[in-house]
Design a protein around this motif. Sequence first.
Motif, mmCIF file in Angstrom:
data_model
loop_
_atom_site.group_PDB
_atom_site.id
_atom_site.type_symbol
_atom_site.label_atom_id
_atom_site.label_comp_id
_atom_site.label_asym_id
_atom_site.label_seq_id
_atom_site.Cartn_x
_atom_site.Cartn_y
_atom_site.Cartn_z
ATOM 1 N N ASP A 65 0.838 -1.073 0.015
ATOM 2 C CA ASP A 65 0.086 -0.049 0.194
ATOM 3 C C ASP A 65 1.031 1.207 -0.056
ATOM 4 N N PHE A 66 0.584 2.202 -0.898
ATOM 5 C CA PHE A 66 1.238 3.474 -0.872
ATOM 6 C C PHE A 66 0.632 4.412 -1.451
ATOM 7 N N ASP A 67 0.872 5.743 -1.190
ATOM 8 C CA ASP A 67 0.005 6.938 -1.935
ATOM 9 C C ASP A 67 0.716 7.345 -2.968
ATOM 10 N N ASN A 68 0.148 7.930 -4.003
ATOM 11 C CA ASN A 68 0.542 8.448 -5.130
ATOM 12 C C ASN A 68 1.629 9.589 -4.883
ATOM 13 N N ALA A 69 1.406 10.213 -3.924
ATOM 14 C CA ALA A 69 2.462 11.314 -3.673
ATOM 15 C C ALA A 69 3.832 10.781 -3.257
ATOM 16 N N SER A 70 3.736 9.781 -2.486
ATOM 17 C CA SER A 70 5.213 9.212 -2.131
ATOM 18 C C SER A 70 5.578 8.606 -3.419
ATOM 19 N N LEU A 71 5.024 7.977 -4.140
ATOM 20 C CA LEU A 71 5.541 7.170 -5.391
ATOM 21 C C LEU A 71 6.035 8.264 -6.371
ATOM 22 N N ASN A 72 5.132 9.292 -6.688
ATOM 23 C CA ASN A 72 5.464 10.337 -7.484
ATOM 24 C C ASN A 72 6.942 10.941 -6.968
ATOM 25 N N ALA A 73 7.198 11.431 -5.817
ATOM 26 C CA ALA A 73 8.287 12.028 -5.257
ATOM 27 C C ALA A 73 9.667 10.912 -5.329
ATOM 28 N N LEU A 74 9.328 9.528 -5.233
ATOM 29 C CA LEU A 74 10.437 8.645 -5.260
ATOM 30 C C LEU A 74 10.795 8.517 -6.708
ATOM 31 N N HIS A 75 9.837 8.513 -7.684
ATOM 32 C CA HIS A 75 9.976 8.198 -8.984
ATOM 33 C C HIS A 75 10.878 9.582 -9.520
ATOM 34 N N ALA A 76 10.455 10.493 -9.128
ATOM 35 C CA ALA A 76 11.174 11.832 -9.502
ATOM 36 C C ALA A 76 12.604 12.210 -8.960
ATOM 37 N N ASP A 77 12.736 11.512 -7.647
ATOM 38 C CA ASP A 77 13.969 11.787 -7.128
ATOM 39 C C ASP A 77 15.200 10.726 -7.801
ATOM 40 N N GLY A 78 14.556 9.450 -7.927
ATOM 41 C CA GLY A 78 15.249 8.360 -8.747
ATOM 42 C C GLY A 78 15.519 8.582 -10.110
ATOM 43 N N PHE A 79 14.699 9.120 -10.867
ATOM 44 C CA PHE A 79 14.975 9.113 -12.138
ATOM 45 C C PHE A 79 15.218 10.604 -12.713
ATOM 46 N N ASP B 188 -1.388 9.061 -11.369
ATOM 47 C CA ASP B 188 -2.178 8.217 -10.465
ATOM 48 C C ASP B 188 -1.681 6.783 -10.662
ATOM 49 N N TRP B 189 -0.551 6.345 -9.799
ATOM 50 C CA TRP B 189 -0.052 5.254 -9.910
ATOM 51 C C TRP B 189 -1.100 4.014 -9.544
ATOM 52 N N ARG B 190 -1.807 4.403 -8.724
ATOM 53 C CA ARG B 190 -2.753 3.441 -7.862
ATOM 54 C C ARG B 190 -3.703 2.739 -9.094
ATOM 55 N N THR B 191 -4.265 3.766 -9.803
ATOM 56 C CA THR B 191 -5.210 3.412 -10.994
ATOM 57 C C THR B 191 -4.266 2.566 -11.829
ATOM 58 N N ARG B 192 -3.130 3.045 -12.256
ATOM 59 C CA ARG B 192 -2.402 2.702 -13.419
ATOM 60 C C ARG B 192 -2.076 0.892 -12.914
ATOM 61 N N LEU B 193 -1.533 0.559 -11.787
ATOM 62 C CA LEU B 193 -0.999 -0.515 -11.324
ATOM 63 C C LEU B 193 -2.286 -1.432 -11.134
ATOM 64 N N GLU B 194 -3.400 -0.986 -10.440
ATOM 65 C CA GLU B 194 -4.531 -1.809 -10.579
ATOM 66 C C GLU B 194 -4.969 -2.537 -12.026
ATOM 67 N N ARG B 195 -4.802 -1.680 -12.872
ATOM 68 C CA ARG B 195 -5.331 -1.857 -14.088
ATOM 69 C C ARG B 195 -4.299 -2.810 -15.116
ATOM 70 N N CYS C 272 7.121 -2.920 -2.875
ATOM 71 C CA CYS C 272 7.614 -1.426 -2.309
ATOM 72 C C CYS C 272 8.882 -1.955 -1.387
ATOM 73 N N ALA C 273 9.743 -1.220 -1.392
ATOM 74 C CA ALA C 273 10.777 -1.058 -0.253
ATOM 75 C C ALA C 273 10.421 0.097 0.836
ATOM 76 N N TRP C 274 10.469 -0.300 1.913
ATOM 77 C CA TRP C 274 10.219 0.825 3.129
ATOM 78 C C TRP C 274 11.327 0.738 4.182
ATOM 79 N N GLU C 275 11.616 1.873 4.650
ATOM 80 C CA GLU C 275 12.545 2.180 5.587
ATOM 81 C C GLU C 275 11.877 3.294 6.555
ATOM 82 N N GLY C 276 11.870 2.785 7.695
ATOM 83 C CA GLY C 276 11.440 3.950 8.840
ATOM 84 C C GLY C 276 10.199 4.569 8.261
#
Length: 131
Positions: A10-24, A32-39, A46-50
């Motif tokens: 479970d993740f929120d779109n804002a967190s994944l968008n921020a990670l994607h921007a930082d990483g790439f 809207d990652w949630r809708t895209r992934l579900e479809r 997901c990897a989580w730390e703290g």
Amino acid sequence: MTITYEWRGDFDNASLNALHADGFGHPVAQTDWRTRLERHSLGWVCAWEGGSLIGFVNVVWDGGTHAFVLDTVVAPHCRARRVGTALIATAAEEARAATCEWLHVDFEEHLRSFYFDACGFEKTTAGLIAL
């Protein structure tokens, strides 16, 4: 801190968008990652730390025996800690559990050692058409 890996986490779109921007290295999008992934996805890891999302990989599939790795990303401050390797290992394990027989990936040249040496992908002939 301990890193945990979660299939279909479970993740929120804002967190994944921020990670994607930082990483790439691009501006933060409003995907809207949630809708895209579900479809389109068999699942994702997901990897989580703290309580923070530090890694992600999407596993799309053809509904049969082929799965495909997309959007593998690890937060820059967490690289060189084998987070990406663990993401791919979890993705492969879960794709196998879903009766997939093949896990495909394409990547930029600078990631060759990561995918072939660290993750165990084998070289194959493939093609691509830029659309």
